[in-house]
Design a protein around this motif. Structure first.
Motif, PDB file in Angstrom:
ATOM      1  N   ARG A  96       0.091  88.949  -9.294  1.00 58.52           N
ATOM      2  CA  ARG A  96      -0.215  87.793  -8.391  1.00 58.52           C
ATOM      3  C   ARG A  96       1.188  87.053  -8.025  1.00 58.52           C
ATOM      4  NH1 ARG A  96      -4.105  88.684  -5.238  1.00 58.52           N
ATOM      5  NH2 ARG A  96      -5.955  89.077  -6.330  1.00 58.52           N
ATOM      6  N   HIS A  97       2.072  86.883  -8.999  1.00 62.52           N
ATOM      7  CA  HIS A  97       3.315  86.644  -9.016  1.00 62.52           C
ATOM      8  C   HIS A  97       4.213  87.373  -7.830  1.00 62.52           C
ATOM      9  CE1 HIS A  97       7.397  84.904  -9.730  1.00 62.52           C
ATOM     10  NE2 HIS A  97       7.876  85.832  -9.990  1.00 62.52           N
ATOM     11  N   HIS A  99       2.703  89.501  -5.790  1.00 59.37           N
ATOM     12  CA  HIS A  99       2.097  89.509  -4.650  1.00 59.37           C
ATOM     13  C   HIS A  99       2.480  88.143  -3.842  1.00 59.37           C
ATOM     14  CE1 HIS A  99      -1.943  89.667  -2.437  1.00 59.37           C
ATOM     15  NE2 HIS A  99      -1.244  89.973  -1.746  1.00 59.37           N
ATOM     16  N   SER A 100       2.570  87.066  -4.370  1.00 57.92           N
ATOM     17  CA  SER A 100       2.841  85.920  -3.579  1.00 57.92           C
ATOM     18  C   SER A 100       4.207  86.152  -3.046  1.00 57.92           C
ATOM     19  CB  SER A 100       2.750  84.646  -4.544  1.00 57.92           C
ATOM     20  OG  SER A 100       3.839  84.490  -5.313  1.00 57.92           O
ATOM     21  N   LEU A 101       5.250  86.592  -3.764  1.00 50.18           N
ATOM     22  CA  LEU A 101       6.531  86.793  -3.166  1.00 50.18           C
ATOM     23  C   LEU A 101       6.451  87.842  -2.024  1.00 50.18           C
ATOM     24  CD1 LEU A 101       9.110  87.099  -6.308  1.00 50.18           C
ATOM     25  CD2 LEU A 101       8.782  85.293  -4.586  1.00 50.18           C
ATOM     26  N   ALA A 103       4.015  88.457  -0.232  1.00 46.11           N
ATOM     27  CA  ALA A 103       3.476  88.074   1.049  1.00 46.11           C
ATOM     28  C   ALA A 103       4.576  87.338   1.800  1.00 46.11           C
ATOM     29  CB  ALA A 103       2.039  87.177   0.661  1.00 46.11           C
ATOM     30  N   ALA A 104       5.444  86.485   1.172  1.00 46.04           N
ATOM     31  CA  ALA A 104       6.288  85.547   1.729  1.00 46.04           C
ATOM     32  C   ALA A 104       7.274  86.352   2.592  1.00 46.04           C
ATOM     33  CB  ALA A 104       6.986  84.459   0.626  1.00 46.04           C
ATOM     34  N   ASN A 105       7.375  87.446   2.510  1.00 46.51           N
ATOM     35  CA  ASN A 105       8.400  88.483   2.998  1.00 46.51           C
ATOM     36  C   ASN A 105       7.619  89.362   3.846  1.00 46.51           C
ATOM     37  OD1 ASN A 105      11.614  87.793   2.685  1.00 46.51           O
ATOM     38  ND2 ASN A 105      10.174  86.750   1.395  1.00 46.51           N
ATOM     39  N   GLY A 106       6.254  89.428   4.059  1.00 45.60           N
ATOM     40  CA  GLY A 106       5.679  90.324   4.807  1.00 45.60           C
ATOM     41  C   GLY A 106       5.896  91.883   4.296  1.00 45.60           C
ATOM     42  N   ILE A 107       5.920  91.790   2.924  1.00 47.64           N
ATOM     43  CA  ILE A 107       6.053  93.224   2.340  1.00 47.64           C
ATOM     44  C   ILE A 107       4.908  93.724   2.020  1.00 47.64           C
ATOM     45  CG2 ILE A 107       6.876  94.394   0.150  1.00 47.64           C
ATOM     46  CD1 ILE A 107       9.140  92.061   0.004  1.00 47.64           C
ATOM     47  N   ARG A 111       3.475  97.960  -2.084  1.00 50.05           N
ATOM     48  CA  ARG A 111       4.863  97.985  -2.746  1.00 50.05           C
ATOM     49  C   ARG A 111       4.539  97.048  -4.004  1.00 50.05           C
ATOM     50  NH1 ARG A 111       9.716 100.298  -3.249  1.00 50.05           N
ATOM     51  NH2 ARG A 111      11.225  98.735  -3.924  1.00 50.05           N
ATOM     52  N   LEU A 147      11.826  94.082  -4.901  1.00 50.90           N
ATOM     53  CA  LEU A 147      10.277  94.068  -4.070  1.00 50.90           C
ATOM     54  C   LEU A 147      10.577  94.597  -2.535  1.00 50.90           C
ATOM     55  CD1 LEU A 147       7.465  93.523  -4.755  1.00 50.90           C
ATOM     56  CD2 LEU A 147       7.877  91.122  -4.212  1.00 50.90           C
TER      57      LEU A 147
ATOM     58  N   ARG C  24       5.964  93.609   7.653  1.00 48.53           N
ATOM     59  CA  ARG C  24       4.912  94.331   8.242  1.00 48.53           C
ATOM     60  C   ARG C  24       4.981  94.218   9.723  1.00 48.53           C
ATOM     61  NH1 ARG C  24       0.488  91.920   7.890  1.00 48.53           N
ATOM     62  NH2 ARG C  24       1.369  90.106   6.676  1.00 48.53           N
ATOM     63  N   ALA C  27       4.204  90.488  11.513  1.00 47.86           N
ATOM     64  CA  ALA C  27       4.471  89.397  10.409  1.00 47.86           C
ATOM     65  C   ALA C  27       5.075  88.342  11.027  1.00 47.86           C
ATOM     66  CB  ALA C  27       5.083  90.097   9.151  1.00 47.86           C
ATOM     67  N   ARG C  29       7.124  84.548  10.399  1.00 47.52           N
ATOM     68  CA  ARG C  29       7.608  83.499   9.317  1.00 47.52           C
ATOM     69  C   ARG C  29       6.477  82.586   8.744  1.00 47.52           C
ATOM     70  NH1 ARG C  29      10.184  84.372   5.275  1.00 47.52           N
ATOM     71  NH2 ARG C  29       8.533  83.608   4.644  1.00 47.52           N
ATOM     72  N   ALA C  32       3.673  84.375   7.027  1.00 48.01           N
ATOM     73  CA  ALA C  32       4.005  84.902   5.658  1.00 48.01           C
ATOM     74  C   ALA C  32       4.232  83.852   4.796  1.00 48.01           C
ATOM     75  CB  ALA C  32       5.047  85.630   5.824  1.00 48.01           C
ATOM     76  N   SER C  36       1.650  83.399   1.330  1.00 52.39           N
ATOM     77  CA  SER C  36       2.273  83.394  -0.019  1.00 52.39           C
ATOM     78  C   SER C  36       1.755  82.181  -0.791  1.00 52.39           C
ATOM     79  CB  SER C  36       3.765  82.982   0.147  1.00 52.39           C
ATOM     80  OG  SER C  36       4.256  83.068  -1.275  1.00 52.39           O
ATOM     81  N   ILE C  39      -2.122  82.407  -1.688  1.00 52.37           N
ATOM     82  CA  ILE C  39      -1.922  83.243  -3.063  1.00 52.37           C
ATOM     83  C   ILE C  39      -1.664  82.540  -4.271  1.00 52.37           C
ATOM     84  CG2 ILE C  39      -1.092  85.612  -4.283  1.00 52.37           C
ATOM     85  CD1 ILE C  39      -0.603  86.648  -1.549  1.00 52.37           C
ATOM     86  N   THR C 125      11.724  82.299   0.663  1.00 61.03           N
ATOM     87  CA  THR C 125      11.641  81.804   1.806  1.00 61.03           C
ATOM     88  C   THR C 125      12.555  80.416   1.967  1.00 61.03           C
ATOM     89  OG1 THR C 125       9.312  82.310   1.541  1.00 61.03           O
ATOM     90  CG2 THR C 125      10.007  80.774   3.389  1.00 61.03           C
TER      91      THR C 125
END
Lengths: 307, 280, 285
Positions: A96-97, A99-101, A103-107, A111, A147, C24, C27, C29, C32, C36, C39, C125
């Motif tokens: 989850r750690h 995953h949250s990172l 998500a913050a960068n559209g990854i 990955r 990541l 993605r 996506a 800013r 995203a 995050s 989550i 971010t």
């Protein structure tokens, strides 16, 4: 635009009366491991935090790929960092750690599994990181740095508290990342570690840049190679060597320490003048010697920067 | 050092520690806990805040009554109790003393220092007892100073226009001692609560809930049988009984003191059980 | 060591790496950052636990207070009966819930500062004000949705207790629906206030002390003041002003009107949040 380059210009950070970082100018280039070397408290971590836009410079600037960090929209795709491996919420799982990172960068999510696999944490991905050993936390931090598949990687004291296996793993990883053409900046106060990992060195002391040079040049110039000679007629040999421009010191143990003339030239001279030699030995100085010379004298030394 | 080398060369055994007796053990733990307590900035800040807050509130409230005395209605004047008024801060200061008690131990859990503490003294109940003894003594002294100082400042402001009391007035000494006891017991309450919940945030929130929010919720409910058997026995109302002049439906001071001590003992038992069962 | 030093020098002869991973498609800013934070909110136990506790005390409070008034109605004085507010009484669990919701707000920020996670968050971010605003938006929406639902449940349960001589409220009554909706809005403002104070103090004990000091301690301290002084100041305190939104019968003639009070509370929150947004850009983390 420069790619995979970190560039500092006049970078300074003051906390009240103390100057943590003092007018640093450097450029970290791709394709090699750059060691950021200095004693504890020299300003390495402060510099790294300024590169990442976490601490704001008092004056000067540091740019990542030609831009201010705070202006980068998707930073994890350009630069990944391991600062403090323990800087995670202990109640969150490793997965989850990350995953949250991500998500913050559209990854994309796959990955996350890929980097967990790469650092060898797949089996503990769904465990809370509060129970991780320092080595596991360090691997998790590295997974976070990798990541976004970034061209630049920053590692702050990555081998602290690791077992020999972990140290070897990180060393190999950093070398392979650089071999792929990425920019790798790794800070350490351990000179032995730098000697094994880095191609290029930024040496910093009391916030100031002491050297920006390749490892080999630093060793060569920092202390200078010398030749150790034992001869039967040492006083005469010393005088004759000085005539040809060598610097010679007579040590109490009876050896001559010669610099400025190579061992081959000394051997030829000795044969021509009829000397009997008992020993003729090249002595390569270590990074530690070079480092102590630099920091003791606080001599600012800089190799010519290739254009 | 000649002494050292001589001992080594003689091959004599290493210097033995002092003989372990229960008394020595206890004294060592007390000393260690005392050093820790004295060096914690958050504790000093909380204690100082409690003192300043209490005195300031007593000063403001009593100054208010002093300056507005002539404009107050006859019923308000008749109901005026100078001791109760100057001690009104005792509705709030227990929160700070509770937080003080909690911080003694939650700080150690937060930093992980507690492992070092238990490694040095594996007798965990002994550590807790030492903390409780010191907190009780320091807390009582601090409470007496806080309550006494606030009382004197408050009465000094009332003097002149409004009725005022002195230490010798009837009921004044009892109210002051009761208030100090209330504060000391909440500090211990906070300590044992901290051991059970191990987190500053949870302990502080619980204290606020128990001593501030719950009374607001339930005190004004209809006073049926269920109310009379439960609400007066809440810690906040028992504390109120300790320092305030007797209020209808509430418990009298002496049984209230014992009942509040009972709460603390109950929580101490919970803390001891938690120390035995859970890993540090 | 010296054996390794004499290894052949490594030169950057490799071509620059072409990193393949891209954000993605589509996506944004803002999106995203929101993903995050979403989550993060649900991946630790403390947040869901605090939310569950808040909902629980609101709903259970409706039942307990309702039952308490029903059983003790006979013992109330005529004055108390006249000022009885069945809507407010069934919603009073909100007073306890503000502890959980407020702590959650403070800890949402101070928790990241305490562990150092904030550095990782802001390295991923760097748009700091956006991180703060989106965090507030995500947590605010979650609290609003859950606490509004809890308010309606508490109202329904509470009113079902008020039978016989005890007056009860119906959703169509004047101000009743506004008060029930107000329970959720008030708790949303509390969580935002907590987040703002957490961002300003960056310390859990200080953040909690300042939030509960303002919301809970200040009113009690003001009430100790003599006569009309306390009565006049009290309505303008943040908690007192905000709580008018979930009352039908005003507690004192000095009380602010419901939306005026809520507006004032929102203003306090906005000032704290504004200060937090300005400072987060300037301070080192």
């Amino acid at each position: 635009m420069d790619t995979h380059v970190i560039e500092a210009r006049g970078l300074s950070k003051r906390y009240g009366a103390t100057t943590a970082v003092d007018r640093l100018d450097f450029r970290v280039e791709p394709g090699r491991v750059t060691g950021f070397l200095g004693p504890n408290g020299a300003g390495k971590s402060t510099t790294m935090r300024m590169i990442l836009g976490l601490d704001l410079p008092t004056s000067g600037s540091v740019l990542v790929n030609g831009r201010d960090y705070q202006g980068i929209v998707w930073p994890l795709h350009e630069i990944g960092a391991l600062l403090d491996a323990r800087a995670v919420h202990p109640g969150r799982t490793a997965y989850r750690h990350l995953h949250s990172l991500a998500a913050a960068n559209g990854i994309p999510r796959p990955r996350v599994d890929a980097v967990l696999e790469q650092v060898g944490l797949t089996s503990v991905a769904h465990r809370r990181v509060g129970g991780f050993s320092l080595g596991m936390s360090q691997r998790l931090g590295i997974a976070g740095a990798l990541l976004g598949d970034p061209g630049i990687l920053l590692f702050d004291e990555p081998v602290n508290g690791l077992d020999p296996d972990g140290i070897l793993w990180i060393r190999t990883l950093m070398r392979s990342l650089a071999a792929e053409g990425r920019t790798v900046l790794v800070s350490s106060h351990l000179m032995s570690e730098m000697a094994l990992t880095a191609d290029h060195l930024l040496v910093i002391g009391e916030g100031r840049l002491l050297a920006d040079t390749s490892l080999d040049e630093l060793i060569a110039r920092g202390a200078g190679d010398r030749v150790e000679v034992r001869a039967v007629e040492r006083a005469r040999l010393a005088a004759e060597l000085r005539e040809v421009g060598a610097e010679v010191t007579l040590e109490p143990d009876g050896t001559l320490q010669v610099t400025g003339v190579g061992s081959a030239a000394i051997g030829e001279l000795a044969a021509a003048r009829g000397h009997v030699l008992h020993q003729l030995r090249d002595v390569t100085s270590s990074l530690e010697e070079a480092y102590f010379r630099l920091t003791e004298g606080s001599v600012v030394y800089r190799a010519p920067v290739p254009a | 050092m000649p002494g050292t080398s001589k001992r080594i060369s003689n091959g004599s055994p290493p210097v033995p520690g002092p003989p372990v007796t229960a008394l020595r053990r206890g004294r060592a733990v007390l000393t260690s806990e005392w050093i820790k307590m004295g060096s914690l900035r958050s504790l000093r800040a909380t204690a100082l805040t409690g003192l300043v807050f209490s005195v300031l509130l007593a000063f403001l409230v009593c100054t208010g009554f002093h300056s507005r005395w002539h404009s107050l209605g006859p019923e308000t004047r008749a109901a005026f109790r100078p001791v109760d008024t100057s001690l009104g801060f005792l509705q709030l200061t227990p929160l700070l003393f509770g937080a003080l008690g909690a911080l003694v131990v939650t700080g150690e859990y937060g930093t992980g220092q507690i492992r070092g503490t238990f490694a040095a003294t594996p007798q965990r109940p002994l550590v807790l007892a030492a903390k409780a003894v010191l907190l009780g003594a320091v807390g009582l002294a601090l409470a007496l100073i806080t309550v006494g100082f606030a009382f004197l400042v408050g009465q000094g402001q009332l003097a002149g226009t409004a009725p005022h009391a002195s230490l010798g007035s009837s009921g004044a000494a009892g109210a002051l001692l009761g208030g100090a006891l209330y504060l000391t017991l909440t500090a211990l309450f906070g300590l044992f609560l901290g051991v059970v919940v191990r987190s500053t945030a949870v302990a502080v929130s619980t204290l606020f809930g128990l001593f501030l929010v719950l009374p607001v919720l339930v005190d004004n409910l209809p006073k049926g049988a269920a109310w009379r058997h439960t609400v007066p026995w809440l810690p906040s109302n028992l504390g109120y009984s300790l320092w305030h002049s007797p209020a209808p439906l509430l418990v009298r001071a002496t049984p209230a003191g014992f009942a509040l001590a009972g709460w603390v003992v109950l929580l101490a038992a919970g803390a001891l059980a938690s120390l035995r069962v859970r890993d540090a | 060591m010296s054996a390794h030093v004499t290894e052949p020098p490594r030169r950057p002869e490799h071509p620059q790496v072409r990193t393949r991973l891209r954000p993605r498609a589509g996506a944004t800013r803002l999106g995203a950052t929101a993903r995050s934070e979403w989550i993060k909110l649900w991946s630790v136990r403390s947040a869901p636990a605090a939310l569950a506790a808040a909902v629980l005390v609101v709903v259970v409070g409706g039942f307990v207070l309702g039952a308490g008034y029903r059983s003790g109605w006979a013992s109330l004085s005529p004055g108390d009966r006249r000022s009885f507010d069945p809507t407010f009484t069934s919603l009073r669990g909100v007073q306890l819930a503000q502890l959980f919701v407020g702590s959650l707000g403070v800890l949402a920020l101070t928790g990241e500062y305490a562990t150092g996670l904030i550095r990782t968050t802001l390295a991923a971010t760097p748009q700091r004000a956006q991180v703060l605003a989106v965090k507030a938006l995500v947590l605010g929406l979650v609290v609003w949705a859950l606490c509004t639902a809890a308010s309606f449940a508490a109202f329904a349960i509470g009113q079902s207790q008020f039978t016989g001589p005890v007056p009860h409220a119906s959703p169509g009554g004047p101000g009743v629906l506004r008060a029930v909706l107000g329970g959720g809005i008030f708790l949303t403002l509390v969580v935002l206030f907590g987040m703002a104070l957490g961002a300003l103090t960056r310390s859990t004990p200080l953040g909690l002390a300042s939030l509960f000091g303002v919301l809970l301690v200040l009113p009690v301290a003001v009430q100790l003041l003599p006569g009309s002084v306390g009565e006049r100041v009290d309505p303008y305190l943040p908690g007192e002003a905000g709580s008018q939104l979930w009352r039908v019968v005003p507690p004192s003639p000095h009380s602010l009107a419901p939306w005026t009070g809520a507006g004032l509370f929102a203003l306090y929150v906005a000032v704290a949040a504004g200060a937090a947004l300005v400072l987060v850009r300037r301070r080192d983390v």
